[in-house]
Design a protein around this motif. Structure first.
Motif, PDB file in Angstrom:
ATOM      1  N   THR A 176       0.827  -1.209   0.000  1.00 27.25           N
ATOM      2  CA  THR A 176       0.000   0.000   0.000  1.00 27.25           C
ATOM      3  C   THR A 176       0.861   1.259   0.000  1.00 27.25           C
ATOM      4  O   THR A 176       0.453   2.277  -0.549  1.00 27.25           O
ATOM      5  N   ALA A 177       2.031   1.189   0.636  1.00 19.32           N
ATOM      6  CA  ALA A 177       2.914   2.359   0.627  1.00 19.32           C
ATOM      7  C   ALA A 177       3.386   2.656  -0.793  1.00 19.32           C
ATOM      8  O   ALA A 177       3.481   3.820  -1.199  1.00 19.32           O
ATOM      9  N   THR A 178       3.673   1.612  -1.563  1.00 24.35           N
ATOM     10  CA  THR A 178       4.093   1.792  -2.951  1.00 24.35           C
ATOM     11  C   THR A 178       2.964   2.405  -3.772  1.00 24.35           C
ATOM     12  O   THR A 178       3.194   3.320  -4.579  1.00 24.35           O
ATOM     13  N   LEU A 179       1.745   1.930  -3.584  1.00 18.20           N
ATOM     14  CA  LEU A 179       0.589   2.490  -4.303  1.00 18.20           C
ATOM     15  C   LEU A 179       0.355   3.952  -3.934  1.00 18.20           C
ATOM     16  O   LEU A 179       0.019   4.775  -4.791  1.00 18.20           O
ATOM     17  N   ILE A 180       0.538   4.271  -2.677  1.00 22.13           N
ATOM     18  CA  ILE A 180       0.353   5.661  -2.245  1.00 22.13           C
ATOM     19  C   ILE A 180       1.403   6.558  -2.903  1.00 22.13           C
ATOM     20  O   ILE A 180       1.073   7.645  -3.388  1.00 22.13           O
ATOM     21  N   TRP A 181       2.666   6.085  -2.939  1.00 20.27           N
ATOM     22  CA  TRP A 181       3.715   6.881  -3.581  1.00 20.27           C
ATOM     23  C   TRP A 181       3.463   7.031  -5.079  1.00 20.27           C
ATOM     24  O   TRP A 181       3.695   8.108  -5.659  1.00 20.27           O
ATOM     25  N   ILE A 182       3.005   5.995  -5.722  1.00 21.13           N
ATOM     26  CA  ILE A 182       2.682   6.073  -7.153  1.00 21.13           C
ATOM     27  C   ILE A 182       1.542   7.065  -7.375  1.00 21.13           C
ATOM     28  O   ILE A 182       1.586   7.893  -8.299  1.00 21.13           O
TER      29      ILE A 182
END
Length: 180
Positions: free
Chosen positions: A2-8
């Motif tokens: 989810t952290a990766t999706l938020i950064w994207i």
């Protein structure tokens, strides 16, 4: 995950905001071009009208009146594709008619000639400034439109590519010097 999706998502929003800001800037430049073109058209029309009025006033000799009238009439009636050429020819006619200071002095000595000479000198002086403002706006829009991001994302939309207005706008020296 989810952290990766938020950064994207944050990166995509930032890129979207940047592209939106660039598109808005380009839109403002196009609006500035339209306003500068309207001002240029007004100054060109004013110059041609004053020249035509002066040519029909009877203050100038018949040959100078005819040359000036025909050039001013052609500039006022020119279609958009031929406008730059017609306006350049009016500039050349003005320089030919007011090539020497004696012609300007004769104009000033005639009844109402002082006001006519001043009005023509002002009209002739404002054309290069209006053309410079227009061409500066066109140059700024062209430079922005040449960026890859503008081309790739089609940020200019369907707006036509801006064109500079190129003409001979050199003022008759004797007329402008005497008005100053």
């Amino acid at each position: 995950m989810t952290a990766t999706l938020i950064w994207i998502l944050v990166v995509l929003v930032a890129v979207g905001l940047y592209l939106s800001w660039t598109a808005g800037r380009l839109d403002r430049l196009h609006a500035r071009i339209d306003a500068a073109r309207a001002a240029l058209d007004a100054q060109l029309l004013r110059r041609a009208s004053v020249a035509q009025e002066l040519a029909t006033s009877g203050v100038l000799d018949p040959a100078a009146s005819m040359v000036l009238y025909e050039a001013a009439h052609a500039a006022r009636q020119a279609e958009e594709e031929l406008r730059e050429v017609a306006e350049s020819e009016l500039s050349q006619a003005l320089r030919a008619v007011f090539a020497d200071a004696q012609q300007v002095d004769a104009l000033r000595e005639a009844p109402g000639g002082e006001a006519a000479a001043h009005e023509l000198a002002e009209a002739v002086r404002r054309v290069p400034m209006a053309r410079r403002f227009h061409n500066d706006a066109v140059g700024a829009a062209r430079r922005l439109r040449e960026h890859r991001k503008v081309r790739w994302f089609r940020l200019a939309g369907h707006a036509p590519f801006p064109l500079a207005f190129e003409m001979d706008d050199e003022s008759p020296a004797a007329l402008v010097e005497r008005a100053a």
